[in-house]
Scaffold this active site. Structure first.
Site, mmCIF file in Angstrom:
data_model
loop_
_atom_site.group_PDB
_atom_site.id
_atom_site.type_symbol
_atom_site.label_atom_id
_atom_site.label_comp_id
_atom_site.label_asym_id
_atom_site.label_seq_id
_atom_site.Cartn_x
_atom_site.Cartn_y
_atom_site.Cartn_z
ATOM 1 N N TRP A 1 -7.519 -3.581 -2.229
ATOM 2 C CA TRP A 1 -7.082 -4.896 -1.466
ATOM 3 C C TRP A 1 -5.493 -5.020 -1.842
ATOM 4 O O TRP A 1 -4.870 -5.458 -1.019
ATOM 5 C CB TRP A 1 -7.706 -6.189 -2.373
ATOM 6 N N HIS A 2 -5.168 -4.390 -2.779
ATOM 7 C CA HIS A 2 -3.775 -4.440 -3.218
ATOM 8 C C HIS A 2 -2.799 -3.618 -2.379
ATOM 9 O O HIS A 2 -1.459 -3.851 -1.941
ATOM 10 C CB HIS A 2 -3.347 -3.851 -4.688
ATOM 11 N N GLY A 3 -3.425 -2.615 -1.571
ATOM 12 C CA GLY A 3 -2.428 -1.768 -0.622
ATOM 13 C C GLY A 3 -3.165 -0.623 -0.167
ATOM 14 O O GLY A 3 -4.234 -0.186 -0.809
#
Length: 511
Positions: free
Chosen positions: A353-355
């Site tokens: 989700w962060h990257g």
């Protein structure tokens, strides 16, 4: 005329940030109009909705059209879910909402990631095409670059927020919002739109219909949070980033192991001050408008284990992952092995989700592994687990070792989170473990003493006893308005003396 363009038109070089003077001018103008309409809830909500759209336009350009699309889609699907007369229809509509939101998020965030995987796996040569830009060019005659997909700011946050809304309607936890303007306001409320906290509809929507209320204590608390957030961001986070952390992470092999280790410590406090600073400002600004946002951080580096860390760090995300991913996967209801598998899946997807990078997958996997080991530790030795949970708070040495170990596990994982490539991450670890150069430490301490002082200051403030922090916050809140103004003037003067020539965007804007 040029000034008017700067005020009204989006500039990629000048996004609307809490740390820009322009934002506070924008907020002052907002409050001026707000003071005439805040008692009329429908007008107030509509006003803040359109103000929030303008804020998003100034922060991310024409991607505000995606925000409007998500608002219309999930508002409509929420109504359909609630009015559906069969379980199958409800499931169909909630699945449609999830697919739409995740498809948008996946297209903008993971197209390059999955295209690279497919090309490297099957030896293909697929190229990424920005279909949205192509459609926009055809419709408007614009000339957006078709070969580059730009990630819309805040898309990870508002898509999770709208997913939680339709899922909660499906679960019967809340009734759908009847007015699309009110729903749009919930989705786009500007203080938390770009980087959270992720707000549940059940927590926020009822506030839309309550009378405005702002006590003297809440006003004082709001001002305290805003000033505290600006100090965290501008005095600590930006200073450490620009003068030390960025250059070490950019080329770790050019620096000693000691410098690399200090950069890891520096980034640990930098990302905390950056993200929690944003949250403090967001909560403070929202409170001045009469709305309460959830707490998102609770001194995470005081955590005594990795489970405790995730109860303290980015609380709105960790609770979202628990309620909308971990529990639907089966949670702890499907047996021990499934529990560990569910934890790993949740944390790996949380990392992703962060990257869209293997580095974020590794970061999530490290935290997942830590959570699994902690669970195994408790189950394999129940008596030690009881000792750990019941006496650790009273045993100062045991608590110190627990916090020390947990912090360093988290800091190690930050290397993969922050590094610009796997090569740099592994290079940094190699320098720390094999090229520390102890003999140069005195020279480096004397060279970097200002940087190290700010890093240590950040950690000292973070690790101050909670009672002490509550006391000085309480003193500020209770102080006379003249004292508050004086403190604000002094702090703002200091911040603008130390600010960098180029204001740094908040780290979580990229997610």
């Amino acid at each position: 005329m040029d000034i008017l363009k700067d005020i009204l038109l989006y500039s990629e070089a000048k996004p609307l940030l809490f740390t820009r003077f322009y934002f506070w001018g924008f907020f002052a103008f907002l409050l001026l109009i707000y003071s005439f309409i805040y008692k009329k809830n429908p007008l107030r909500n509509a006003y803040l909705f359109f103000i929030s759209l303008f804020f998003y336009y100034k922060s991310g350009g024409y991607f505000f059209s995606l925000l409007i699309f998500s608002t219309i889609a999930d508002f409509t699907l929420g109504q359909l879910i609630y009015s559906a007369n069969t379980s199958l229809k409800k499931k169909l509509f909630v699945a449609t909402s999830i697919i739409i939101n995740l498809s948008l998020l996946g297209y903008f965030k993971y197209t390059y990631f999955f295209t690279d995987i497919i090309n490297s796996t099957f030896n293909t040569n697929f190229e990424v095409i920005n279909f949205l830009a192509s459609w926009t060019n055809n419709l408007t005659g614009s000339s957006f670059n078709l070969s580059r997909i730009i990630l819309p700011v805040g898309i990870s946050f508002y898509t999770f927020q709208t997913i939680s809304y339709t899922v909660d309607v499906y679960r019967g936890k809340l009734k759908p919002v009847k007015n699309i303007i009110d729903f749009g306001f919930y989705v786009s409320f500007f203080p938390q739109l770009i980087a959270g906290p992720i707000v549940r509809a059940a927590e926020f929507v009822p506030q839309l219909y309550q009378k405005f209320k702002l006590s003297k204590q809440e006003f004082g608390h709001a001002i305290f949070l805003i000033l505290n957030g600006l100090i965290k961001k501008m005095l600590i986070s930006d200073y450490i980033s620009i003068n030390f952390v960025d250059r070490i992470f950019e080329s770790p092999l050019s620096f000693t192991g000691f410098e690399n280790l200090m950069a890891v410590y520096g980034y640990s406090i930098q990302i905390y001050c950056d993200f929690s600073g944003y949250t403090d400002i967001a909560i403070g600004v929202a409170l001045l408008l009469g709305f309460k946002l959830p707490v998102n951080f609770n001194s995470p580096y005081k955590a005594i284990n990795i489970t405790d860390f995730w109860r303290r760090w980015h609380i709105s995300l960790s609770s979202w992952l628990r309620d909308y991913l971990y529990i639907p996967l089966g949670g702890n209801r499907k047996g021990k092995i499934r529990v560990y598998i569910n934890i790993m899946i949740t944390m790996i997807l949380g990392g992703l989700w962060h990257g869209a990078s293997l580095r974020f997958v590794i970061w999530g996997a490290l935290h997942g592994l830590g959570l699994v080991i902690h669970k195994l530790w408790g189950k394999m030795n129940l008596s030690l687990s009881k000792y750990y949970t019941s006496r650790s708070s009273k045993n100062i040495f045991y608590r110190f070792i627990s916090i020390f170990t947990t912090f360093h596990l988290v800091a190690f994982a930050w290397i993969f989170f922050r590094a610009e490539s796997m090569e740099n991450a592994l290079g940094m670890i190699s320098q720390i473990t094999g090229n520390f150069q102890f003999e140069l430490i005195p020279i480096m301490v004397s060279s970097y003493y200002k940087i190290f002082f700010v890093i240590i200051l950040g950690f000292v403030i973070h690790w101050l006893p909670s009672n002490f922090k509550e006391n000085y916050r309480g003193l500020f809140i209770k102080s006379h308005i003249i004292i508050k103004i004086l403190f604000a003037v002094i702090i703002i003067f200091i911040l603008y003396q130390v600010k960098s020539s180029e204001l740094q965007p908040f780290i979580y804007f990229q997610f």
